[in-house]
Scaffold this motif. Sequence first.
Motif: not given
Lengths: 113, 117
Positions: B18-21, B46-48, B67-68, B74-78
């Motif tokens: 797993s990875v998160a940005f 990918l997402i807006q 993503a949230e 802030d936002s995180t993509l996993k």
Amino acid sequence: AQSVTQLDSQVPVFEEAPVELRCNYSSSVSVYLFWYVQYPNQGLQLLLKYLSGSTLVKGINGFEAEFNKSQTSFHLRKPSVHISDTAEYFCAGYQGGSEKLVFGKGTKLTVNP
Amino acid sequence: EAGVAQSPRYKIIEKRQSVAFWCNPISGHATLYWYQQILGQGPKLLIQFQNNGVVDDSQLPKDRFSAERLKGVDSTLKIQPAKLEDSAVYLCASSFQGAGVYRNEQFFGPGTRLTVL
């Protein structure tokens, strides 16, 4: 079908020579068009945009682009390039009826001394 | 004015991990975008987000990507689990005006380069 087409994947040119990077868009793309530049290991930076009005658009770093509706083109030009212009250039447009920005595959410009 | 911040800049993982940005947009920008840029291609949305709501996630592989954007900043993509084909640069961008205004200029962060082995 691709919405934005960049006709050249690589363009080598000598310093101080003129350059044209070609971009064509399909009817599925609105006529809000953009050129972005990406330097190595960096994000994208807006060079210029066409929204409406004059078909000749001037941007940063001496670049300009001409919107041609009959040819569905938005080619990027610079009369005299510098070594520092070496980068990847992306043409983009909004997909018709949406907020989605679609990009071409990019043109890698290499300016040689 | 500070630009769009992203971290980490580089990440190497093995497949099935797993990875998160993380992304911090420009202050006051309501709209946030995540793009995937595979080598030799242009960025793909990918997402807006508009504030903390999703406007478009039609190209997000929802079986592995999530993503949230809590609190609309802030936002995180996993990615969980990662596949080899997920190797790419993940770009975050933000814009000032809300969804529905075509004239928004999107400001991009430096990206996170992900390598999946």
